[in-house]
Design a protein around this motif. Structure first.
Motif, PDB file in Angstrom:
ATOM      1  N   GLN A 154      12.366   0.093  -2.801  1.00 47.50           N
ATOM      2  CA  GLN A 154      12.136   1.032  -1.704  1.00 47.50           C
ATOM      3  C   GLN A 154      10.745   1.641  -1.816  1.00 47.50           C
ATOM      4  OE1 GLN A 154      15.646   3.810  -1.450  1.00 47.50           O
ATOM      5  NE2 GLN A 154      16.601   2.367  -2.853  1.00 47.50           N
ATOM      6  N   ARG A 155       9.964   1.560  -0.740  1.00 46.27           N
ATOM      7  CA  ARG A 155       8.603   2.126  -0.742  1.00 46.27           C
ATOM      8  C   ARG A 155       8.403   3.002   0.487  1.00 46.27           C
ATOM      9  NH1 ARG A 155       4.898  -2.820  -3.059  1.00 46.27           N
ATOM     10  NH2 ARG A 155       6.269  -3.286  -4.819  1.00 46.27           N
TER      11      ARG A 155
ATOM     12  N   ALA B 261      12.000  -1.564   2.615  1.00 51.63           N
ATOM     13  CA  ALA B 261      13.047  -1.876   1.642  1.00 51.63           C
ATOM     14  C   ALA B 261      13.235  -3.376   1.569  1.00 51.63           C
ATOM     15  CB  ALA B 261      14.365  -1.211   2.039  1.00 51.63           C
ATOM     16  N   ARG B 262      13.619  -3.853   0.382  1.00 48.11           N
ATOM     17  CA  ARG B 262      14.010  -5.253   0.261  1.00 48.11           C
ATOM     18  C   ARG B 262      15.017  -5.390  -0.877  1.00 48.11           C
ATOM     19  NH1 ARG B 262       9.923  -9.121  -3.128  1.00 48.11           N
ATOM     20  NH2 ARG B 262       9.548  -7.647  -4.813  1.00 48.11           N
ATOM     21  N   ILE B 263      15.769  -6.462  -0.834  1.00 48.18           N
ATOM     22  CA  ILE B 263      16.737  -6.770  -1.886  1.00 48.18           C
ATOM     23  C   ILE B 263      16.172  -7.984  -2.618  1.00 48.18           C
ATOM     24  CG2 ILE B 263      19.164  -7.233  -2.414  1.00 48.18           C
ATOM     25  CD1 ILE B 263      19.900  -6.324   0.407  1.00 48.18           C
ATOM     26  N   PRO B 264      15.516  -7.772  -3.768  1.00 47.20           N
ATOM     27  CA  PRO B 264      14.842  -8.900  -4.436  1.00 47.20           C
ATOM     28  C   PRO B 264      15.792 -10.054  -4.772  1.00 47.20           C
ATOM     29  CG  PRO B 264      14.153  -6.802  -5.410  1.00 47.20           C
ATOM     30  CD  PRO B 264      15.283  -6.498  -4.478  1.00 47.20           C
ATOM     31  N   ASP B 265      17.069  -9.747  -5.046  1.00 48.45           N
ATOM     32  CA  ASP B 265      18.031 -10.803  -5.392  1.00 48.45           C
ATOM     33  C   ASP B 265      18.363 -11.708  -4.214  1.00 48.45           C
ATOM     34  OD1 ASP B 265      18.254  -9.996  -8.001  1.00 48.45           O
ATOM     35  OD2 ASP B 265      20.129  -8.890  -7.717  1.00 48.45           O
ATOM     36  N   VAL B 266      18.186 -11.201  -3.001  1.00 50.18           N
ATOM     37  CA  VAL B 266      18.577 -11.974  -1.811  1.00 50.18           C
ATOM     38  C   VAL B 266      17.338 -12.635  -1.239  1.00 50.18           C
ATOM     39  CG1 VAL B 266      19.618 -11.872   0.490  1.00 50.18           C
ATOM     40  CG2 VAL B 266      20.535 -10.459  -1.348  1.00 50.18           C
ATOM     41  N   ILE B 267      17.117 -13.873  -1.654  1.00 43.61           N
ATOM     42  CA  ILE B 267      15.904 -14.568  -1.215  1.00 43.61           C
ATOM     43  C   ILE B 267      16.219 -15.556  -0.107  1.00 43.61           C
ATOM     44  CG2 ILE B 267      14.678 -14.335  -3.408  1.00 43.61           C
ATOM     45  CD1 ILE B 267      15.596 -17.222  -4.039  1.00 43.61           C
ATOM     46  N   GLU B 268      17.517 -15.714   0.215  1.00 43.42           N
ATOM     47  CA  GLU B 268      17.893 -16.724   1.201  1.00 43.42           C
ATOM     48  C   GLU B 268      17.971 -16.173   2.618  1.00 43.42           C
ATOM     49  OE1 GLU B 268      21.302 -18.899  -0.537  1.00 43.42           O
ATOM     50  OE2 GLU B 268      20.017 -18.702  -2.292  1.00 43.42           O
ATOM     51  N   GLY B 269      17.335 -15.041   2.849  1.00 46.51           N
ATOM     52  CA  GLY B 269      17.277 -14.553   4.214  1.00 46.51           C
ATOM     53  C   GLY B 269      18.144 -13.336   4.424  1.00 46.51           C
ATOM     54  N   VAL B 270      17.600 -12.431   5.215  1.00 46.68           N
ATOM     55  CA  VAL B 270      18.301 -11.198   5.550  1.00 46.68           C
ATOM     56  C   VAL B 270      19.338 -11.519   6.617  1.00 46.68           C
ATOM     57  CG1 VAL B 270      17.983  -8.948   6.615  1.00 46.68           C
ATOM     58  CG2 VAL B 270      16.340  -9.761   4.915  1.00 46.68           C
ATOM     59  N   ASP B 271      20.605 -11.236   6.323  1.00 48.56           N
ATOM     60  CA  ASP B 271      21.668 -11.450   7.305  1.00 48.56           C
ATOM     61  C   ASP B 271      22.314 -10.109   7.658  1.00 48.56           C
ATOM     62  OD1 ASP B 271      23.107 -10.864   5.042  1.00 48.56           O
ATOM     63  OD2 ASP B 271      24.165 -12.773   4.942  1.00 48.56           O
TER      64      ASP B 271
ATOM     65  N   LEU C 167      11.403  -2.815   7.444  1.00 46.35           N
ATOM     66  CA  LEU C 167      10.972  -1.433   7.652  1.00 46.35           C
ATOM     67  C   LEU C 167      12.139  -0.631   8.216  1.00 46.35           C
ATOM     68  CD1 LEU C 167       8.630   0.655   7.562  1.00 46.35           C
ATOM     69  CD2 LEU C 167       8.353   0.209  10.010  1.00 46.35           C
ATOM     70  N   LEU C 168      12.525   0.425   7.494  1.00 45.56           N
ATOM     71  CA  LEU C 168      13.574   1.326   7.958  1.00 45.56           C
ATOM     72  C   LEU C 168      12.911   2.494   8.690  1.00 45.56           C
ATOM     73  CD1 LEU C 168      15.758   1.504   4.694  1.00 45.56           C
ATOM     74  CD2 LEU C 168      15.807  -0.210   6.522  1.00 45.56           C
ATOM     75  N   ASP C 169      13.146   2.582   9.992  1.00 44.17           N
ATOM     76  CA  ASP C 169      12.632   3.685  10.809  1.00 44.17           C
ATOM     77  C   ASP C 169      13.817   4.632  11.009  1.00 44.17           C
ATOM     78  OD1 ASP C 169      11.600   5.401  12.692  1.00 44.17           O
ATOM     79  OD2 ASP C 169      10.996   3.840  14.118  1.00 44.17           O
ATOM     80  N   ILE C 170      13.910   5.622  10.105  1.00 41.02           N
ATOM     81  CA  ILE C 170      15.071   6.520  10.060  1.00 41.02           C
ATOM     82  C   ILE C 170      14.806   7.718  10.967  1.00 41.02           C
ATOM     83  CG2 ILE C 170      16.599   7.859   8.542  1.00 41.02           C
ATOM     84  CD1 ILE C 170      15.390   6.175   6.169  1.00 41.02           C
ATOM     85  N   ARG C 171      15.676   7.938  11.952  1.00 37.93           N
ATOM     86  CA  ARG C 171      15.515   9.050  12.892  1.00 37.93           C
ATOM     87  C   ARG C 171      16.753   9.947  12.826  1.00 37.93           C
ATOM     88  NH1 ARG C 171      12.673   6.880  17.478  1.00 37.93           N
ATOM     89  NH2 ARG C 171      11.388   5.148  16.731  1.00 37.93           N
ATOM     90  N   VAL C 172      16.588  11.123  12.286  1.00 38.75           N
ATOM     91  CA  VAL C 172      17.696  12.083  12.274  1.00 38.75           C
ATOM     92  C   VAL C 172      17.663  12.838  13.602  1.00 38.75           C
ATOM     93  CG1 VAL C 172      18.644  14.134  11.134  1.00 38.75           C
ATOM     94  CG2 VAL C 172      17.699  12.244   9.781  1.00 38.75           C
ATOM     95  N   HIS C 173      18.799  12.791  14.330  1.00 36.88           N
ATOM     96  CA  HIS C 173      18.849  13.468  15.642  1.00 36.88           C
ATOM     97  C   HIS C 173      19.034  14.971  15.468  1.00 36.88           C
ATOM     98  CE1 HIS C 173      19.280   9.406  16.862  1.00 36.88           C
ATOM     99  NE2 HIS C 173      20.594   9.326  16.803  1.00 36.88           N
ATOM    100  N   ALA C 174      20.014  15.348  14.625  1.00 33.91           N
ATOM    101  CA  ALA C 174      20.332  16.777  14.468  1.00 33.91           C
ATOM    102  C   ALA C 174      21.240  16.979  13.267  1.00 33.91           C
ATOM    103  CB  ALA C 174      21.017  17.314  15.726  1.00 33.91           C
TER     104      ALA C 174
ATOM    105  N   GLU D 101       0.817  -1.226   0.000  1.00 30.24           N
ATOM    106  CA  GLU D 101       0.000   0.000   0.000  1.00 30.24           C
ATOM    107  C   GLU D 101       0.848   1.273   0.000  1.00 30.24           C
ATOM    108  OE1 GLU D 101      -2.890  -0.185   3.180  1.00 30.24           O
ATOM    109  OE2 GLU D 101      -3.341  -2.280   2.722  1.00 30.24           O
ATOM    110  N   CYS D 102       2.181   1.110  -0.105  1.00 30.86           N
ATOM    111  CA  CYS D 102       3.065   2.282  -0.105  1.00 30.86           C
ATOM    112  C   CYS D 102       3.596   2.524  -1.516  1.00 30.86           C
ATOM    113  CB  CYS D 102       4.236   2.084   0.858  1.00 30.86           C
ATOM    114  SG  CYS D 102       3.726   1.931   2.584  1.00 30.86           S
TER     115      CYS D 102
END
Lengths: 266, 266
Positions: free
Chosen positions: B147-148, B171-181, B225-232, B127-128
């Motif tokens: 990236q969505r 985000a996802r890496i479509p080429d890497v289907i064997e698991g996120v390491d 899910l990338l939860d990006i937090r810019v401090h300053a 939905e993104c």
């Protein structure tokens, strides 16, 4: 005194070599150099040799140093640009490496600024109670840092019930009256292990694997609010950060760490 | 394929020496090795040599590597214990150092765990909308990462009005289907510079000074899910973190970075 004097960092005839005697006053109650003191000493040396202010610095802790030993701090300036220096400090006792610090230092004229992390609403230090310790801290680093809990639990309430991961504590170094600098913030930022015990709700803490400091904006302040956020504890390791705010709400720096989680004995 | 194959990291006859050809597919649109690819390659080598899983790793970026160049990755195991290894990887092209990575790897049997950072409530990736780029990304790292945006502004809305510092992106890496390491998360964690443009509300980003990864808990997931937090942002430098969550809400890792802030031309 300034932070260099507080830590006891000494210059040598060689501008790339510094040293520091490990004294009880910069060590833990466990009898070894406090991680924040080590990073602080390296930052003092890196700033002294490069003539520039810290942007970011990371310490990797490899071994323990004990009171009575002399820490040699050898600085290498890997890349020197117009506005920035990329540098390293290898800190060793004899040929035993204690910690290695990688850092970037410098300043850029840049008009756009912003602070997105806001200081939590807490009572002033005068209305917060002093942090209680599990044993005598006389003469150790904890004796030289004043700490007052704004959000946190005392021993009786550490009953295994997890918290929300956040601990709020005012801290100051009474000996350092000439202004909080990057080295002082390195000392004050080494509190993720303490936050891990609070987050898990256990009588415990941890030993730092690293200590990372991101310096934002120095302003005069006596007390520093430590906003300690533990992200998670998994596989025996804890991870988190410490946002450090001046009394006026300015974000001075953010520290982050991973640590080996330990329960206290007895 | 696995992340090692995705990046193109090669073993040599010497278990402490690895290499990687810098290809457009692991580089930025600017034509240099993407920082996250560099940290990911070093992590692949460090995990391969030590036989242990990353706890924490920090990359210091010293110089740029370009497509067509071969990156040598030399691993040193500084301290090897029963449960942990402290290690380094120096990555260079010829005798030009590109990045240096310090890391701790290992596992401890430890019954107490906790996750204190919670995944924000966002719509699923389906939905993104896809992230828009300012120019063609064909064949670059951005072409190989899907990236969505769940919370963020498109170009027309980057009008100089500051945001709240948070950007949310699947985000996802479509080429890497064997698991996120850990290596895949190093690639996915290099998004503080993108978050800086969003936080300031400007058409800009930055160049990483470092990239720090704290690995928490790997679980199978397709999207992250990338939860990006810019401090300053201050003195021309931006500081922030990226909490990385699996689709089921598990905190996989937290990345953090400081970067040199840049406005885009044109």
């Amino acid at each position: 005194m300034d932070t260099r004097t507080f830590l006891g960092v000494q210059q040598s005839h060689n501008p790339f070599r510094w040293s520091m005697e490990v004294t009880p006053g910069i060590s833990t109650t466990g009898g070894f150099l406090f991680g924040g003191s080590g990073l602080g000493a390296a930052i003092t040396a890196l700033e002294g040799t490069s003539g520039r202010q810290t942007i970011w610095a990371t310490a990797q802790y490899l071994s323990y140093a004990k009171p009575g030993e002399i820490l040699d701090i050898d600085v290498t300036l890997a890349v020197e640009g117009h506005q920035m220096t990329q540098a390293r400090a290898v800190c060793h006792v004899g040929n035993r490496e204690i910690l290695t610090v990688n850092a970037a230092l410098g300043h850029r004229p840049f008009e756009v600024t912003g602070q997105f992390e806001q200081m939590p609403d807490v009572p002033p230090p005068s209305e917060c109670t002093a942090r209680a310790f599990r044993g005598p801290v006389d003469g150790t680093i904890n004796d030289r840092l004043e700490q007052r809990l704004a959000k946190g639990r005392d021993f009786d309430h550490l009953d295994g019930t997890p918290g929300d991961g956040q601990t709020l504590m005012w801290a100051r170094i009474p000996d350092v009256i000439e202004g909080v600098d990057a080295a002082a913030l390195a000392v004050l930022g080494d509190f993720v292990p303490m936050g891990v015990g609070q987050a898990l709700g256990v009588r415990g803490g941890g030993n730092s694997l690293d200590n990372t400091l991101r310096l934002v904006h120095l302003v005069p302040t006596e007390w520093v609010l430590l906003d300690i956020r533990v992200h998670a504890v998994e596989r025996g390791f804890g991870h988190g950060l410490v946002h450090m705010f001046a009394e006026d709400g300015t974000l001075l720096a953010t520290a982050s760490q991973s640590c080996i989680v330990r329960f206290w004995k007895g």
